[in-house]
Design a protein around this motif. Structure first.
Motif, short mmCIF file in Angstrom:
data_model
loop_
_atom_site.label_atom_id
_atom_site.label_comp_id
_atom_site.label_asym_id
_atom_site.label_seq_id
_atom_site.Cartn_x
_atom_site.Cartn_y
_atom_site.Cartn_z
N ASN A 179 0.83 -1.21 0.00
CA ASN A 179 0.00 0.00 0.00
C ASN A 179 0.87 1.26 0.00
OD1 ASN A 179 -2.19 1.76 0.40
ND2 ASN A 179 -1.97 1.63 2.61
N TYR A 180 1.91 1.28 0.86
CA TYR A 180 2.77 2.47 0.97
C TYR A 180 3.80 2.53 -0.15
CZ TYR A 180 0.59 2.81 5.52
OH TYR A 180 -0.33 2.91 6.53
N LEU A 181 4.20 1.38 -0.67
CA LEU A 181 5.10 1.36 -1.83
C LEU A 181 4.40 2.00 -3.03
CD1 LEU A 181 6.52 -2.27 -1.53
CD2 LEU A 181 7.68 -0.16 -0.90
N GLU A 182 3.11 1.74 -3.15
CA GLU A 182 2.33 2.29 -4.26
C GLU A 182 2.07 3.79 -4.04
OE1 GLU A 182 -1.72 1.30 -6.83
OE2 GLU A 182 -1.56 0.59 -4.75
N LYS A 183 1.73 4.17 -2.82
CA LYS A 183 1.41 5.58 -2.54
C LYS A 183 2.61 6.50 -2.74
CE LYS A 183 -2.59 5.06 0.48
NZ LYS A 183 -3.15 5.22 1.83
N THR A 184 3.79 6.02 -2.45
CA THR A 184 5.00 6.83 -2.66
C THR A 184 5.46 6.78 -4.11
OG1 THR A 184 6.33 4.94 -1.97
CG2 THR A 184 5.88 6.61 -0.31
N GLY A 185 4.83 5.89 -4.92
CA GLY A 185 5.19 5.79 -6.32
C GLY A 185 6.41 4.94 -6.58
N LEU A 186 6.97 4.32 -5.55
CA LEU A 186 8.14 3.46 -5.73
C LEU A 186 7.78 2.19 -6.49
CD1 LEU A 186 9.61 3.99 -2.18
CD2 LEU A 186 10.86 4.45 -4.30
N GLY A 191 -3.40 -4.64 -10.96
CA GLY A 191 -4.02 -5.93 -10.66
C GLY A 191 -3.12 -6.75 -9.75
N ASP A 192 -2.76 -7.92 -10.21
CA ASP A 192 -1.90 -8.81 -9.42
C ASP A 192 -0.42 -8.55 -9.68
OD1 ASP A 192 -4.14 -10.00 -8.38
OD2 ASP A 192 -4.20 -11.57 -9.92
N LYS A 193 -0.12 -7.70 -10.65
CA LYS A 193 1.27 -7.47 -11.03
C LYS A 193 1.86 -6.25 -10.31
CE LYS A 193 0.77 -9.63 -15.56
NZ LYS A 193 0.91 -9.46 -17.02
N LYS A 194 3.16 -6.35 -10.01
CA LYS A 194 3.87 -5.26 -9.32
C LYS A 194 5.16 -4.96 -10.08
CE LYS A 194 4.19 -7.96 -5.72
NZ LYS A 194 3.33 -9.11 -6.10
N PHE A 195 5.44 -3.65 -10.30
CA PHE A 195 6.64 -3.25 -11.03
C PHE A 195 7.40 -2.18 -10.25
CE2 PHE A 195 3.13 -4.08 -14.00
CZ PHE A 195 3.63 -5.16 -14.72
N ASP A 196 8.70 -2.15 -10.42
CA ASP A 196 9.53 -1.07 -9.85
C ASP A 196 9.48 0.14 -10.78
OD1 ASP A 196 10.20 -2.92 -7.96
OD2 ASP A 196 12.28 -3.19 -8.61
N ARG A 197 9.09 1.30 -10.26
CA ARG A 197 9.00 2.50 -11.09
C ARG A 197 10.36 2.88 -11.69
NH1 ARG A 197 5.59 6.78 -11.84
NH2 ARG A 197 4.14 5.91 -10.30
N SER A 210 15.15 19.28 6.22
CA SER A 210 15.75 18.67 7.41
C SER A 210 16.43 17.34 7.11
CB SER A 210 14.67 18.44 8.48
OG SER A 210 13.75 17.47 8.03
N GLY A 211 16.36 16.90 5.84
CA GLY A 211 17.06 15.67 5.47
C GLY A 211 16.21 14.43 5.36
N ARG A 212 14.89 14.57 5.41
CA ARG A 212 14.03 13.40 5.22
C ARG A 212 13.84 13.15 3.72
NH1 ARG A 212 9.12 12.58 9.25
NH2 ARG A 212 10.20 10.65 9.68
N VAL A 213 13.78 11.87 3.35
CA VAL A 213 13.61 11.51 1.93
C VAL A 213 12.15 11.71 1.54
CG1 VAL A 213 13.92 9.73 0.19
CG2 VAL A 213 15.45 9.80 2.16
N LEU A 214 11.93 12.59 0.55
CA LEU A 214 10.57 12.91 0.10
C LEU A 214 10.20 12.13 -1.16
CD1 LEU A 214 10.73 16.79 0.48
CD2 LEU A 214 9.79 15.15 2.11
N GLY A 215 11.18 11.97 -2.05
CA GLY A 215 10.92 11.31 -3.32
C GLY A 215 12.23 11.03 -4.03
N PHE A 216 12.13 10.68 -5.33
CA PHE A 216 13.32 10.30 -6.08
C PHE A 216 13.21 10.80 -7.51
CE2 PHE A 216 12.67 7.20 -2.75
CZ PHE A 216 13.94 7.06 -2.19
#
Length: 655
Positions: A179-186, A191-197, A210-216
């Motif tokens: 759920n969080y991997l998808e929400k961050t766009g990573l 469907g049933d398939k998952k890919f690395d962005r 402050s040095g927190r990772v926001l995105g890529f």
């Protein structure tokens, strides 16, 4: 849980002016510092920091507190996260017990996204340095760009394997939710398939201030006409590209130190400049410059130098964004590089001394640059010349400072060979139109006006609670002057030989704390406001045991609401210093000096209020209990009213 000793070390070592100085440009103002609010859009400083009290107050938003509360407010950290951040900043070892699975599950939605992003950064770094594919493809690319290992680590650069779901599988294996991997766009889920962005790309993590990772950001290395060269994280709860500047985390202290910020376009421009030795540089990451990004810089410096390559078409397209900077009242310079060069290549081919010399020699004031650039396109074309002139005057009209406007009008007249009178007239027309438009917007009703019955939709103004004000005043006196001794003029009520009431003036020497404590006890006064009631008890304990309130240590013992109230009280007198009244020969009373009369009057006002409450209670008693001894009650009311008259006279008030 973080150990108590770690928390105490953080509070002992962390300096509020240093912590806030990482996010806001602070300027000395007497014994305090002031700056632009990081919480509101303002151009006049209303943010105050007190190094003596180790607290801060933002008068535009009403927020305030200590170093920990600032990090919590600014970065939306929880209390433990703020402590950890400060501990890391000051090199304090954190002692804590490991989180249970239940505690991990309780992490907020936003915090879960931060945790996933931090894991991704670590994963990509590990792939870059510790796998054959990462070294041969990703690390080789960065080395070819001229980046050293130290620079690569400074910016936490990484590599995502050229496999469909290598990262996603590893994250799920480590217990992170899809759920969080998808929400961050990573990860992309279909469907049933998952890919690395970011499959098969070198990775540029994007950090908060402050040095927190926001995105890529990810750059593809193989030729694929169907794939975008650069790919960014999508918008999420933690990543908003219009509010982020690449490299700001690494550059912030250098921007404040140099009092200037170089603005470039891409990731590698920032990294190459940083490595060469010019570290006060950030990038808009390919997006059009936004007001939010400009405000981030404005909190650190009012000076921006925008760097362009030699592409004239690209420069003209970026001129509108620079107008936004002028609108914020900032000073803008422009520097272009020779044909065929961009900030990345120029920094790579020159050393630090050469790069700094070039920037100093070629940075031109923006209005002069724009006028010269546009003038070239209007040679021998009167109509185009009129359009260009109007465009330059439009930019000048955005500048809030009238003196700067006048200087730029004269310079524009010289470059464009147009009379100053014509340009000043044109400027006046533009400003007048803006004022008319703003007035229309301000006074135009959003909806057609409708008749409203008097009894309907009436919003009553909140009644002033005199007891709240007096209780707050007592807390204020105890916090600021509780330990100070002075002579107080008091009155003692006595009975003479004829059983007449007499009043004797009496001078009492004692501390403010003793004076207030004794009088409140005599009157059997209890605080009605729960926060003030708790604060009163805690202040009593502090003054009785230590003789003085040490603000920083005292704040640690309070709840969040109590600490916020104490900060507001301690910083309220600093507000007057923001206005520089003395420059207009208006001298404000120094409220940091104890006025014994103020203590006595506050207590008398509280007594007067209590008497009124007592009289009202007697009145209600007569109404509800007609069988009571009315004569006795009326006698007591009379005595209280006499006492009220005496107190009113002492307060110079008329009944």
């Amino acid at each position: 849980m973080i150990s108590k000793s770690t928390i105490e070390k953080v509070f002992d070592i962390a300096r509020v002016e240093e912590v806030i100085g990482d996010f806001v440009q602070l300027k000395k103002s007497g014994s305090n510092f002031k700056g632009l609010s990081p919480f509101t859009e303002e151009r006049t400083p209303s943010f105050m920091v007190s190094p003596v009290k180790q607290i801060w107050k933002d008068f535009s938003s009403g927020k305030g507190g200590n170093a920990v509360s600032f990090i919590m407010e600014h970065e939306h950290f929880s209390y433990p996260e703020a402590i950890k951040y400060l501990a890391k900043r000051y090199g304090i070892e954190i002692e804590e017990t490991e989180q249970t699975d239940e505690e991990k599950q309780k992490a907020s939605e936003k915090e879960s996204q931060f945790l996933v992003s931090e894991f991704a950064k670590t994963f990509f770094e590990d792939q870059l340095f510790n796998t054959t594919e990462g070294k041969q493809i990703g690390l080789s690319y960065f080395k070819e760009r001229g980046f050293t290992t130290e620079t690569i680590k400074d910016f936490s650069l990484g590599y995502s394997p050229d496999q469909w779901h290598a990262f996603t599988d590893e994250a799920l294996k480590k217990g992170y939710q899809l759920n969080y991997l998808e929400k961050t766009g990573l990860s992309i889920v279909k469907g049933d398939k998952k890919f690395d962005r970011f499959k098969g790309r070198v990775i540029f993590p994007i950090f908060s201030m402050s040095g927190r990772v926001l995105g890529f950001g990810g750059r593809i290395l193989k030729n694929d006409p169907k794939a975008a060269k650069y790919l960014n994280s999508p918008e999420s709860e933690i990543y908003h590209k219009s509010k982020v500047l690449y490299g700001l985390y690494q550059a912030k202290k250098y921007i404040a130190k140099e009092d200037n910020c170089y603005l470039v376009e891409g990731y590698t421009d920032v990294i190459q400049f940083f490595q060469t030795g010019v570290k006060n540089v950030v990038a808009s990451s390919g997006t059009a410059l936004t007001p939010d990004q400009i405000r981030l810089i404005n909190r650190l410096t009012p000076n921006i130098t925008v760097l362009f390559d030699g592409d004239a078409a690209g420069i003209r397209a970026s001129l509108r964004g620079i107008d936004l900077i002028l609108e914020q009242g900032m000073n803008v310079k422009v520097c272009t590089f020779p044909a065929g060069e961009d900030p990345d290549s120029f920094a790579k081919n020159n050393n630090e001394v050469e790069l700094k010399a070039y920037l100093n020699d070629n940075a031109t004031d923006f209005i002069q640059f724009k006028a010269s650039l546009l003038a070239e396109s209007a040679i021998n074309d009167p109509i185009r010349k009129a359009e260009v002139t109007r465009e330059i005057v439009n930019s000048i009209s955005l500048i809030p400072n009238e003196i700067q406007q006048e200087i730029y009008i004269k310079e524009c007249a010289r470059i464009m060979n147009v009379s100053e009178e014509v340009l000043f007239s044109s400027l006046a027309q533009i400003l007048a139109k803006k004022q008319r438009d703003e007035s229309k917007k301000k006074y135009a009703p959003e909806k057609p006006m409708a008749l409203v019955k008097p009894e309907e939709n009436q919003v009553k103004a909140e009644a002033v609670d005199p007891k709240y004000i007096l209780e707050r005043k007592i807390i204020s006196l105890l916090l600021k002057h509780g330990h100070e001794r002075n002579v107080f003029n008091d009155v003692v009520i006595d009975i003479d030989e004829n059983e007449e009431i007499i009043y004797k003036n009496l001078e009492v020497e004692c501390s403010v704390y003793d004076k207030i404590y004794k009088d409140l006890q005599d009157d059997e006064t209890e605080f009605s406001n729960p926060i003030f009631s708790e604060l009163h008890k805690k202040i009593e304990v502090e003054l009785a045991s230590k003789g003085k309130i040490e603000v920083n240590a005292f704040l640690q013992s309070l709840s969040q609401d109590e600490a916020t109230e104490v900060t507001h009280i301690l910083m309220e007198d600093e507000k007057e210093k923001l206005h520089r009244w003395q420059d207009a020969n208006i001298f404000v009373t120094d409220k940091s000096i104890l006025d014994p009369k103020e203590v006595v009057q506050t207590i008398l006002s509280m007594r007067r209020l209590l008497i009124k409450e007592k009289v009202n209670q007697f009145g209600e008693k007569i109404k509800t209990n007609p069988n009571e001894d009315v004569f006795q009650i009326l006698t007591e009311i009379k005595d209280y009213k006499q006492l009220e008259v005496i107190i009113s006279k002492r307060l110079d008030r008329v009944l």
